[in-house]
Design a protein around this motif. Structure first.
Motif, short mmCIF file in Angstrom:
data_model
loop_
_atom_site.label_atom_id
_atom_site.label_comp_id
_atom_site.label_asym_id
_atom_site.label_seq_id
_atom_site.Cartn_x
_atom_site.Cartn_y
_atom_site.Cartn_z
N ASP A 77 48.46 -22.44 31.38
CA ASP A 77 48.65 -22.50 29.91
C ASP A 77 47.32 -22.80 29.21
O ASP A 77 47.00 -22.22 28.16
N ILE A 78 46.56 -23.71 29.80
CA ILE A 78 45.26 -24.06 29.21
C ILE A 78 44.31 -22.87 29.29
O ILE A 78 43.62 -22.53 28.32
N GLU A 79 44.34 -22.21 30.44
CA GLU A 79 43.50 -21.01 30.64
C GLU A 79 43.82 -19.95 29.58
O GLU A 79 42.91 -19.32 29.02
N ALA A 80 45.09 -19.80 29.31
CA ALA A 80 45.52 -18.77 28.35
C ALA A 80 45.11 -19.13 26.92
O ALA A 80 44.83 -18.24 26.09
N ALA A 81 45.06 -20.42 26.63
CA ALA A 81 44.75 -20.85 25.25
C ALA A 81 43.25 -20.92 24.98
O ALA A 81 42.82 -20.81 23.83
N LEU A 82 42.46 -21.09 26.03
CA LEU A 82 41.01 -21.32 25.83
C LEU A 82 40.28 -20.24 25.04
O LEU A 82 39.42 -20.56 24.21
N PRO A 83 40.59 -18.94 25.24
CA PRO A 83 39.84 -17.92 24.47
C PRO A 83 40.02 -18.04 22.96
O PRO A 83 39.19 -17.55 22.19
N SER A 84 41.06 -18.72 22.51
CA SER A 84 41.27 -18.86 21.06
C SER A 84 40.39 -19.97 20.47
O SER A 84 40.32 -20.14 19.26
N VAL A 85 39.72 -20.72 21.35
CA VAL A 85 38.90 -21.85 20.87
C VAL A 85 37.46 -21.38 20.69
O VAL A 85 36.75 -21.14 21.67
N ASN A 86 37.07 -21.24 19.47
CA ASN A 86 35.68 -20.87 19.16
C ASN A 86 35.48 -21.03 17.65
O ASN A 86 36.07 -20.29 16.86
N TYR A 87 34.69 -22.00 17.29
CA TYR A 87 34.50 -22.28 15.85
C TYR A 87 33.94 -21.07 15.10
O TYR A 87 34.08 -20.95 13.88
N ARG A 88 33.31 -20.15 15.84
CA ARG A 88 32.77 -18.96 15.18
C ARG A 88 33.89 -18.02 14.71
O ARG A 88 33.65 -17.08 13.97
N ASN A 89 35.11 -18.30 15.17
CA ASN A 89 36.26 -17.50 14.73
C ASN A 89 36.69 -17.81 13.30
O ASN A 89 37.56 -17.14 12.75
N VAL A 90 36.10 -18.86 12.73
CA VAL A 90 36.49 -19.25 11.36
C VAL A 90 35.52 -18.62 10.37
O VAL A 90 34.32 -18.89 10.40
N GLU A 91 36.07 -17.79 9.51
CA GLU A 91 35.24 -17.16 8.48
C GLU A 91 35.50 -17.88 7.17
O GLU A 91 36.63 -17.89 6.68
N LEU A 92 34.47 -18.51 6.63
CA LEU A 92 34.63 -19.29 5.39
C LEU A 92 33.71 -18.72 4.33
O LEU A 92 32.49 -18.75 4.46
N LEU A 93 34.30 -18.19 3.29
CA LEU A 93 33.53 -17.65 2.16
C LEU A 93 34.04 -18.31 0.89
O LEU A 93 35.10 -17.97 0.38
N GLY A 94 33.29 -19.30 0.41
CA GLY A 94 33.77 -20.06 -0.75
C GLY A 94 35.07 -20.76 -0.39
O GLY A 94 35.10 -21.57 0.53
N ASN A 95 36.13 -20.40 -1.13
CA ASN A 95 37.43 -21.03 -0.86
C ASN A 95 38.33 -20.14 -0.03
O ASN A 95 39.52 -20.41 0.11
N ARG A 96 37.78 -19.05 0.47
CA ARG A 96 38.60 -18.12 1.26
C ARG A 96 38.31 -18.32 2.75
O ARG A 96 37.15 -18.38 3.17
N VAL A 97 39.40 -18.45 3.50
CA VAL A 97 39.28 -18.72 4.94
C VAL A 97 40.05 -17.67 5.71
O VAL A 97 41.16 -17.27 5.32
#
Lengths: 343, 136
Positions: free
Chosen positions: A143-163
């Motif tokens: 389960d942890i192995e399967a969830a790990l690829p979703s962990v990456n702060y670069r996956n968050v796109e923040l433009l002003g107030n839009r996420v």
């Protein structure tokens, strides 16, 4: 009416009235602490003020805390974090506060090269320390192995107030930093309302507000994280940190939410790289910062770093900190004066 | 050379003298009560609240186990060493998570253990302290 005279010295009169005044006032100095508390942010949050007039602002600060709790908690359906997490990768518009917190959190993600990462939500859900985790099966490696690829702060796109989450499977968890952001907002609220002396305590994350009226320093005790487990640990405190004015004294430690199974301690500070509790030689890191949000980011990051890298980072940046290693060794950085106690 | 202190004589009514005496006596009594309230030994009392309501106040001068029943059950222990050092810890709880049981023992005025699911706080209170807050 008959009058009588007594022989009395002028200085005696002054002393008598001064003594009477002091004795009558010592039980109610006017600076008695007034503390207001609420269960928020999954802990006990309290605000202490030192005058009756400020009591309503202590309550106001806790109301503010409750509003932010609803905004940032993953479990709060109408909050910004839930909206982002449930958007399935679509863009979400968030409040200024959420955008500001995300910006800071992502900065710590980059600064720590992902050692501190708010996209750890899927992993955090597997390790739900608020459930009876001690009595049930631990998360499976698969389960942890399967969830790990979703962990990456670069996956968050923040433009002003839009996420937007570039990976729809990613889930945010601001639990590692939101408390600090909220404490800063509460401190600003108190200062803006003229509160000149207050203490904010969000489950052991301390923010001192203003100067103490007695002219002294704020004295914050640093709890000994080994006091719970070490038979020969006689002190409940590592020491006392003295700070002036508005400051944050924030701690991250591995003992507050943890349990031992088969000789291994499982704690709540998760390593985003492995998905398991961070393997670290540090049991507690306390940092003194101007902003509590920085204190949370830095202390959490340093626990994951381990003592060598943490000490190097803290010294390089001149950050006052107290690091406690699992063998009981205490390291201080940034010229901090953490007086040892004999309690 | 010692400076001579000038003595003056003030006419005082008998009632005034009695009033001054009474005021001094009341002030002194108030002062003594206040001083005693802040001079407990061995860490004062353990105050236990559930949902913000006071459930009990227990002196830390004697060891005991306290059972608190609300949504869940908490067993809180006041332990006293041979050297007279007091510490308080949560022996067991029926709550999920059991953070309260894993919480470090407390030993100083102002320190507390909480059980979030039971809305319980157990705090050492009542003794003068030179520490304003605890970071953990």
């Amino acid at each position: 009416m008959k009058k009588f005279c007594i022989g009395i010295k002028k200085t005696t009169i002054v002393i008598l009235f001064s003594a009477a005044f002091l004795m009558s006032s010592c039980g109610d100095s006017g600076n008695e602490p007034i503390r207001k508390s609420e269960f928020l942010l999954d802990t006990l949050c309290s605000v202490t003020v030192f005058s009756k007039e400020d009591e309503k602002f202590a309550e106001g600060a806790l109301d503010l805390c409750a509003r932010y709790d609803a905004l940032f908690a993953r479990s709060s359906r109408d909050g910004d974090v839930s909206k982002i997490n449930e958007a399935g990768g679509r863009e979400t518009t968030v409040t200024d506060d959420t955008a500001a917190l995300l910006e800071t959190a992502l900065r710590y993600g980059a600064l720590s090269d992902g050692a501190f990462d708010i996209t750890i939500g899927r992993i955090s859900s597997l390790w739900d320390f608020s459930s009876d985790l001690e009595a049930r099966d631990l998360p499976s490696a698969s389960d942890i192995e399967a969830a790990l690829p979703s962990v990456n702060y670069r996956n968050v796109e923040l433009l002003g107030n839009r996420v937007r989450l570039k990976d729809p499977a990613t889930r945010l968890d601001l639990g590692g930093i939101a408390k600090g952001f909220i404490a800063d907002k509460m401190a600003s609220y108190l200062a803006e309302n003229g509160v000149s002396e207050a203490l904010i305590d969000l489950g052991g994350n301390i923010v001192t507000v203003g100067e103490k009226s007695d002219g002294g320093s704020w004295r914050v005790g640093v709890k000994n994280p080994l006091f719970a487990v070490s038979e020969d640990s006689t002190s409940s405190l590592i020491g006392v940190i003295e700070v002036e004015g508005t400051k944050s004294v924030g701690t991250s430690g591995v003992y507050e939410r943890s349990f031992v199974r088969d000789g291994t301690r499982y704690h709540h500070i998760l390593d985003p790289k492995t998905g398991f509790p961070a393997r670290t030689d540090l049991v507690g890191v306390t940092v003194v910062t101007e902003r509590s949000v920085d204190g949370e980011g830095i202390s959490t990051m340093c626990v994951i770093f381990g003592s060598a890298r943490a000490q190097e980072y803290l010294e390089q940046n001149g950050i006052p900190a107290v690091l406690v290693k699992e063998d009981g060794t205490v390291i201080t950085t940034g010229g901090i004066d953490c007086a040892m106690t004999e309690e | 050379m010692r400076k001579a202190v000038k003595e003056m004589r003030i006419p005082i009514k008998k009632a005034d003298a009695i009033l001054i005496a009474v005021l001094l006596a009341v002030s002194a009594a108030g002062g003594i009560v206040a001083a005693r309230a802040g001079s407990f030994e061995s860490g004062a009392n353990l105050r236990i609240t559930v949902g913000g309501e006071l459930r009990g106040v227990y002196p830390l001068t004697e060891a005991r186990e306290i059972l608190v029943n609300a949504n869940y059950e908490n067993r809180i222990v006041i332990e006293k060493s041979e050297a007279g050092k007091v510490r308080v810890y949560m022996r067991s709880a029926t709550c999920p998570g059991k953070d309260c049981v894993h919480h470090a023992p407390i030993a100083l005025n102002g320190q507390s253990i909480i059980c979030l699911p039971n809305r319980l706080t157990a705090e050492i209170a009542g003794e003068e302290s030179d520490i304003d807050a605890f970071a953990y």
